[in-house]
Design a protein around this motif. Structure first.
Motif: not given
Length: 181
Positions: A63-81
């Motif tokens: 999962v790639v999160g785009v700076e900066a708010r994409g980090f906040i959403l992307g990291a837990p999505v990566a964990l969930g997947l």
């Protein structure tokens, strides 16, 4: 391209109430969508993450999160997947060799970077960000990741500003959006 199922109405309503408009930020004429109240509401934040995880394409490697708010959403999505997480950052923020891509946004232009060695060839990638506006950031991110050797199989956004026609720059790509404005 498949047509995604509509998100749960109660989640859409809760999330929409928690996104606040901030007029004339970061410059006159722009209405910034502040997601801080949504992030501060634990149950709604968790439901948004579960929504993104449930609707992600199968077999995501990164999962790639785009700076900066994409980090906040992307990291837990990566964990969930059960996937890895890679940040795509603004120019000059990463300490090692990078690949870069320029893009336009609704009020200027910028450059995104990713470490040159973190995307394995053929990795299936889900890009996560908070907002799809003009599509410039998302398109540049997808192109950058594909240049790095990855395969972008989906893009997920908390919200879309439909009047900016960002989907046009992402034609043919799998998209999921919770809120539309």
């Amino acid at each position: 391209m498949t047509t995604p199922l509509a998100p749960a109405t109660d989640l859409v309503e809760r999330a929409r109430r928690l996104v606040h408009d901030v007029p004339d930020y970061p410059q006159p004429g722009v209405v910034f969508k502040d997601i801080t109240p949504l992030l501060a509401d634990g149950p709604t934040f968790a439901a948004v993450v579960r929504h993104m995880v449930a609707r992600a394409p199968a077999d995501i490697d990164i999962v790639v999160g785009v700076e900066a708010r994409g980090f906040i959403l992307g990291a837990p999505v990566a964990l969930g997947l059960g996937a890895g997480f890679v940040p795509v950052r603004k120019e000059g923020k990463l300490p090692r060799a990078t690949l870069a891509g320029a893009y336009d946004l609704e009020y200027g232009s910028a450059v995104l970077e990713v470490h040159a060695d973190v995307i394995p060839r053929g990795a299936r990638i889900l890009v996560v960000d908070d907002v799809l506006a003009t599509g410039g950031t998302a398109a540049a991110t997808a192109e950058l990741l594909e240049l790095a050797g990855g395969v972008v199989v989906g893009l997920a956004f908390l919200m879309e500003l439909t009047f900016l026609n960002g989907r046009d720059k992402l034609a043919g790509r799998e998209l999921d959006v919770l809120l539309t404005y």
